[in-house]
Write a protein that holds these residues in place. Structure first.
Motif, PDB file in Angstrom:
ATOM      1  N   PRO A 138      92.343  28.505  51.898  1.00 42.52           N
ATOM      2  CA  PRO A 138      90.978  29.006  51.858  1.00 42.52           C
ATOM      3  C   PRO A 138      90.732  30.106  52.612  1.00 42.52           C
ATOM      4  O   PRO A 138      89.747  30.746  52.522  1.00 42.52           O
ATOM      5  N   GLU A 139      91.817  30.547  53.707  1.00 41.85           N
ATOM      6  CA  GLU A 139      91.443  31.724  54.555  1.00 41.85           C
ATOM      7  C   GLU A 139      92.214  32.941  53.890  1.00 41.85           C
ATOM      8  O   GLU A 139      91.858  34.006  54.382  1.00 41.85           O
ATOM      9  N   ALA A 140      92.791  32.529  52.614  1.00 44.60           N
ATOM     10  CA  ALA A 140      93.403  33.605  52.215  1.00 44.60           C
ATOM     11  C   ALA A 140      92.968  34.186  50.699  1.00 44.60           C
ATOM     12  O   ALA A 140      93.663  34.636  49.854  1.00 44.60           O
ATOM     13  N   ILE A 141      91.823  33.694  50.592  1.00 39.87           N
ATOM     14  CA  ILE A 141      90.993  34.055  49.109  1.00 39.87           C
ATOM     15  C   ILE A 141      89.809  34.830  49.586  1.00 39.87           C
ATOM     16  O   ILE A 141      89.339  35.113  50.730  1.00 39.87           O
ATOM     17  N   LYS A 142      89.712  36.019  48.544  1.00 39.93           N
ATOM     18  CA  LYS A 142      88.551  36.667  48.833  1.00 39.93           C
ATOM     19  C   LYS A 142      87.980  37.343  47.545  1.00 39.93           C
ATOM     20  O   LYS A 142      88.720  37.635  46.662  1.00 39.93           O
ATOM     21  N   LEU A 143      86.681  37.079  47.188  1.00 43.07           N
ATOM     22  CA  LEU A 143      86.145  37.720  45.802  1.00 43.07           C
ATOM     23  C   LEU A 143      85.882  39.203  45.986  1.00 43.07           C
ATOM     24  O   LEU A 143      85.251  39.673  47.103  1.00 43.07           O
ATOM     25  N   LEU A 144      86.225  40.180  45.289  1.00 44.11           N
ATOM     26  CA  LEU A 144      86.383  41.624  45.441  1.00 44.11           C
ATOM     27  C   LEU A 144      85.027  42.213  44.863  1.00 44.11           C
ATOM     28  O   LEU A 144      84.569  43.121  45.269  1.00 44.11           O
ATOM     29  N   SER A 145      84.875  42.106  43.589  1.00 40.57           N
ATOM     30  CA  SER A 145      83.815  42.780  42.686  1.00 40.57           C
ATOM     31  C   SER A 145      83.472  41.945  41.591  1.00 40.57           C
ATOM     32  O   SER A 145      83.841  40.957  41.003  1.00 40.57           O
ATOM     33  N   ILE A 146      82.274  42.569  40.989  1.00 43.24           N
ATOM     34  CA  ILE A 146      81.740  42.230  39.729  1.00 43.24           C
ATOM     35  C   ILE A 146      81.765  43.190  38.822  1.00 43.24           C
ATOM     36  O   ILE A 146      81.601  44.539  39.087  1.00 43.24           O
ATOM     37  N   ALA A 147      82.029  42.851  37.477  1.00 40.66           N
ATOM     38  CA  ALA A 147      82.264  43.796  36.525  1.00 40.66           C
ATOM     39  C   ALA A 147      81.529  43.475  35.258  1.00 40.66           C
ATOM     40  O   ALA A 147      81.524  42.251  35.010  1.00 40.66           O
ATOM     41  N   GLY A 148      81.426  44.287  34.410  1.00 42.63           N
ATOM     42  CA  GLY A 148      80.946  43.848  32.992  1.00 42.63           C
ATOM     43  C   GLY A 148      82.129  43.839  32.228  1.00 42.63           C
ATOM     44  O   GLY A 148      83.365  44.643  32.486  1.00 42.63           O
ATOM     45  N   ALA A 149      82.373  42.786  31.186  1.00 40.33           N
ATOM     46  CA  ALA A 149      83.433  42.638  30.413  1.00 40.33           C
ATOM     47  C   ALA A 149      83.096  42.402  29.193  1.00 40.33           C
ATOM     48  O   ALA A 149      82.385  41.166  29.157  1.00 40.33           O
ATOM     49  N   TYR A 150      83.549  43.014  27.884  1.00 37.69           N
ATOM     50  CA  TYR A 150      82.853  42.395  26.500  1.00 37.69           C
ATOM     51  C   TYR A 150      83.769  41.078  26.328  1.00 37.69           C
ATOM     52  O   TYR A 150      85.044  41.092  26.806  1.00 37.69           O
ATOM     53  N   TRP A 151      83.244  40.155  25.575  1.00 38.47           N
ATOM     54  CA  TRP A 151      84.063  38.842  25.251  1.00 38.47           C
ATOM     55  C   TRP A 151      85.496  39.344  24.322  1.00 38.47           C
ATOM     56  O   TRP A 151      85.086  39.947  23.538  1.00 38.47           O
ATOM     57  N   ARG A 152      86.478  38.998  24.884  1.00 34.09           N
ATOM     58  CA  ARG A 152      87.652  39.499  24.219  1.00 34.09           C
ATOM     59  C   ARG A 152      87.619  40.975  24.150  1.00 34.09           C
ATOM     60  O   ARG A 152      88.504  41.425  23.335  1.00 34.09           O
TER      61      ARG A 152
END
Length: 585
Positions: A138-152
């Motif tokens: 749990p100490e070695a995870i990090k969320l970095l960014s949010i992005a838009g992405a088309y389905w497939r």
RNA sequence: GCCCACGUAGCUCAGCCGGUAGAGCACGUUCUUGGUAAGAACGGGGUCAUGGGUUCGAGUCCCAUCGUGGGCUCCA
């Protein structure tokens, strides 16, 4: 319990951990948005992502909460439970998850369908996963960014929200990774371009258009001079052609048919449509067709630093790397079928020589073969592809085959160059063209007097000067080798009374062909040194009372090494040798 | 093009719940003339991207446009 020994596990484990972390993240997101629709969530290089269809846009603040929920789930030490289900069971289980249903429906008949569950979250997944969330640190995870992405990845389908994260074995590994990201940022050519005053882009004057400043101009001049010299040495001629051409030209070449999405609208001159050029080839062909040719004239190798303009969608523009106007180091090789193999080998060797000259040793090749919609006779394709393959093998260059990846008008070799950070850049392309010689009716007279169709190969070694410059900046982190640096030596007088002698030294260096200047500001020595260091100037020649008296210079390198005092000719000898070798200090 | 975020001095950034703009660096002037990564003081500099709207009042809220950044076939 997670243990230190896991740090020794291999990369495969890391992939499993990341993929498992993606599932945990999906559970966390579902806790926050029970109505969320989940799409896919694979492990990727250095991390993972998961795509969601959510009732509202995520913000950066949400990431913290998701991360905390993930840690809570991880600390619950939930096992990952795999279950085989039938297609019907899978469809039933995911009846509220349209994206999953779509995936299930595309699974081949008869293939077992597996689902994985941890805690309250179940996902369609082929696995594998860690045995328990306890194996995720749990100490070695990090969320970095949010992005838009088309389905497939399909822009006609819904836009989803993608969360990127990373996961490692240990906190230390995570921190090292984050530090690496920071280093990449410090090397970013856009940042260095400003700091070193190399180039700029002016939004008010147009996106994706590059302005080369004096310092960038100096580097470009060195690159171009070297490029020209080497091209003449290698049997090329250099051409200059116009920037615009009438619609006739682009109709004949076929560009208006197959390339118009990258071309700008025409301008009207005397009532005729002219297009700004996206490629140089039709112009070179006109020169070829301006007279008849014998097989004795071939091969012709015609190069041009040709500036072209292509429409790129606004969202893909990126510094020097993706622009709308750029100068290709283009060339066209026109030869007989007999000559083609030798020519390909020759251009491949030339390319590798150029890359080594600029400090790049790690090159990988991709051979792209005949696509379905190809033009030109199959026999020609066969011969062309084989000549490309044999050249690669002759040079013992590692390569991969991209089956069907060629352009419709010919097979090609692309070279990817690896930089110091381990990133691959696609720069060089060597491309057959069976289309244009046909369309422009290019011919040569063979030994028997019949008119034959020559082979034509397009090639760009550095790619474009803009993108190449971006790569150079990032590869060297702005600390250019002496032969390329805009200011090879800076003369630094300690006090104003040393300026006259500093000017003398500067003159001596300039006369010897070095790029040199004098820091005549009213700063103190420390500040002048600092400013030179920030510009990564290779040589700092300090001049004070002692040097003015002895008529020598005190040489400091940008590595902080101090070479002590020496006479100017001695310094010049060293600098010349380093410049000649294109490496060292 | 699409999604999200962002656009305040040349650069990097502050600016609270709307009440008529601030720092550091850079630049200019003056003092200081110094031995290998920042000497000091003073000063100039902003139609807060552009255009609309809401409001007594808009960097601050809303809309549009332009631009920038991160993404957009690593396929359960």
């Amino acid at each position: 319990m997670w243990r230190q020994s896991m740090a020794e596990h291999n990369q495969g484990d890391l992939e499993v951990i990341r993929h498992s972390a993606a599932h945990v993240m999906a559970e966390a997101v579902l806790q926050m948005f029970p109505e969320a629709k989940i799409a896919i969530g694979p492990a990727i290089e250095d991390g993972f992502y998961y795509d969601f269809d959510l009732p509202r846009p995520l913000t950066l603040d949400d990431l913290g909460e998701i991360e905390e929920r993930m840690r809570a789930i991880i600390r619950g030490h939930h096992p990952f439970i795999c279950e085989q289900v039938t297609r019907e069971q899978a469809l039933e289980r995911f009846r509220d998850q349209p994206y999953k249903l779509e995936l299930i429906q595309e699974l081949p008949e008869g293939e077992p369908i597996s689902i994985y569950r941890q805690n309250a979250f179940t996902d369609l997944c082929r696995g594998p996963h860690v045995a328990s969330t306890a194996e995720i640190n749990p100490e070695a995870i990090k969320l970095l960014s949010i992005a838009g992405a088309y389905w497939r990845g399909d822009e006609k389908r819904p836009m989803l929200q993608r969360i990127y994260g990373t996961a490692w074995h240990t906190k230390e590994e995570l921190e090292a990774y984050l530090k690496r990201l920071q280093e990449m940022e410090a090397r970013d050519h856009r940042r260095l371009g400003r700091q070193l005053d190399l180039f700029s882009i002016h939004e008010e004057a147009g996106a994706g258009l590059i302005y080369w400043h004096p310092n960038g101009g100096r580097i470009r001049t060195v690159v171009e001079d070297f490029w020209r010299k080497e091209h003449y040495k290698n049997g090329y001629e250099i051409l200059y052609t116009p920037h615009i051409g009438r619609a006739w030209l682009w109709d004949t070449s076929g560009h208006l048919d197959f390339y118009s999405q990258y071309m700008y609208s025409p301008m009207s001159i005397d009532g005729l449509d002219y297009y700004i050029k996206p490629m140089n080839c039709p112009f070179h062909i006109l020169i070829y067709n301006s007279q008849t040719h014998s097989y004795r004239d071939l091969p012709l190798r015609w190069a041009e630093l040709g500036t072209v303009y292509r429409y790129e969608r606004s969202g893909v523009l990126h510094g020097l790397l993706r622009v709308r106007g750029f100068t290709q180091d283009d060339a066209h090789i026109i030869c007989t079928p007999d000559q083609i193999e030798g020519e390909i080998l020759r251009v491949l060797r030339f390319s590798l020589y150029m890359w080594r000259s600029f400090g790049f040793e790690d090159v990988k090749a991709y051979l792209a073969t005949r696509p379905a919609d190809a033009v030109g006779e199959a026999a020609r394709w066969e011969q062309a592809t084989e000549s490309l393959r044999r050249a690669l093998e002759e040079e013992q260059l590692p390569y991969e085959v991209d089956e069907g990846g060629g352009a419709f008008y010919g097979p090609k070799i692309d070279l990817k160059i690896r930089d110091v950070m381990g990133r691959e850049w696609q720069m060089t392309t060597i491309q057959f063209d069976f289309n244009e010689p046909e369309r422009f009716n290019m011919t040569y007279a063979a030994e028997d007097g019949t008119l034959r169709r020559p082979y034509m190969v397009h090639r760009a070694l550095l790619g474009s000067l803009e993108r190449f410059f971006g790569l150079l900046i990032e590869h060297y982190g702005g600390a250019f080798p002496v032969w390329l640096h805009p200011v090879q030596a800076r003369v630094i007088p300690i006090a104003d009374r040393h300026i006259p002698y500093a000017r003398e030294v500067e003159q001596e260096l300039l006369q010897a062909g070095l790029r040199a200047d004098v820091d005549a500001s009213s700063e103190r020595l420390n500040a002048k040194i600092r400013n030179a260091q920030l510009l990564k100037i290779p040589y700092m020649l300090v001049i004070g009372d002692r040097e003015a008296e002895a008529r020598d210079v005190s040489v400091r390198l940008r590595t902080m090494e101090n070479l002590g005092s020496m006479m100017v000719p001695e310094f010049l000898a060293r600098a010349r040798q380093v410049i000649e070798a294109k490496r060292g200090l």
